[in-house]
Design an enzyme around this catalytic site. Structure first.
Site: not given
Ligand code: 13P
Length: 257
Positions: A10, A12, A96, A98, A168, A174, A214
């Site tokens: 992803n 982002k 997601h 976010e 997740e 992150g 992560s």
């Molecule tokens: P990170 O791997 O940066 O923690 O992000 C995970 C994520 O949100 C994938 O969709």
């Protein structure tokens, strides 16, 4: 049980078009030996068509990070399932954390988007996961169950063949904090149990459930080894071809064991 193993990146809100082309090219070159693992890259909308040109002759699949549920209309700033398909996408990430946290995504909108994606023959990666305070309050199970029931309301077992779930935990995204393999495995098994209850054992047994939060080359193996973890949804570590490819190769080696 040989479930499909899937490693998805992803991206982002990272990568301009030229950066995206470069990254996609590097990923393609570094993964030509991959056979057993499905690789998916999910660049921003703006780079979908360009990245598709780079990967279309490879086994790497293309995904978008979101869609709107309507086919077309006066919805300024939104993108329809048909539009991402026309750019080459065969997958879409839905729900997601976010999007839930910053853009008002709810279980209801997640459900509408999944239905719209499936009606357009897109496969979906549906994200669920608890906040830190919810884990601390010991309600992870309830939170994830509610998200799953909301997301898949009105779907049948056949629809679920086109669904991947990504667990997740929001506190692990992150932050550099990863769920322990035991914590992740426990929730993955619970998700499979809920899917069994909502649909049936075959659907539950065949469902790919990815872990996200992560994931890095250093911790990938121990997570991907868990019986109910069938892949990973990667954020930060997918933005560099070396680390993304290392995680893909870890999955591939485990699949071939
Ligand atoms: P990170 O791997 O940066 O923690 O992000 C995970 C994520 O949100 C994938 O969709």
């Amino acid at each position: 049980m040989k479930r499909k193993k899937v490693i998805a990146g992803n991206w982002k809100m990272f990568k301009t078009n030229s950066e995206a082309l470069q990254l996609a090219n590097q990923i393609r070159i570094k993964t030509t030996d991959i056979k057993a693992t499905q690789i998916i890259v999910c660049p921003p909308f703006t780079a979908l068509a360009n990245v598709n040109e780079v990967i279309k002759e490879s086994s790497i699949a293309l995904g978008a990070q979101n869609i709107y549920w309507e086919k077309e209309g006066a919805f300024t700033g939104e993108i329809s399932p048909g539009m991402i398909k026309s750019a080459g996408a065969t997958y879409v990430i839905i729900g997601h954390s976010e999007r839930r946290q910053y853009f008002g995504e709810t279980d209801e909108t997640v459900n509408k988007k999944i239905k719209a994606a499936l009606e357009n023959s897109l496969k979906t990666i549906v994200c669920v996961g608890e906040l830190l305070e919810q884990r601390e309050a010991n309600i992870t199970r309830e939170v994830v169950t509610k998200q799953i029931k909301g997301a898949f309301a009105g779907l049948n077992g056949a629809d679920m063949q086109h669904v991947i779930i990504a667990y997740e935990p929001v506190w692990a995204i992150g932050t550099g904090k990863t769920a322990t393999p035991e914590q992740a495995q426990e929730v993955h098994a619970e998700i499979r149990r809920v899917i069994n209850e909502l649909f049936d054992k075959t659907v539950a047994d065949n469902l790919t459930i990815q872990y996200g939060g992560s994931v890095k080359p250093e911790n990938a193996e121990i997570l991907l080894k868990q019986v109910d973890i069938d892949g990973a949804l990667i954020g930060g570590a997918c933005l560099k071809a070396d680390s993304f490819s290392a995680i893909i190769h870890t999955m591939e080696n485990l699949s071939n064991e």
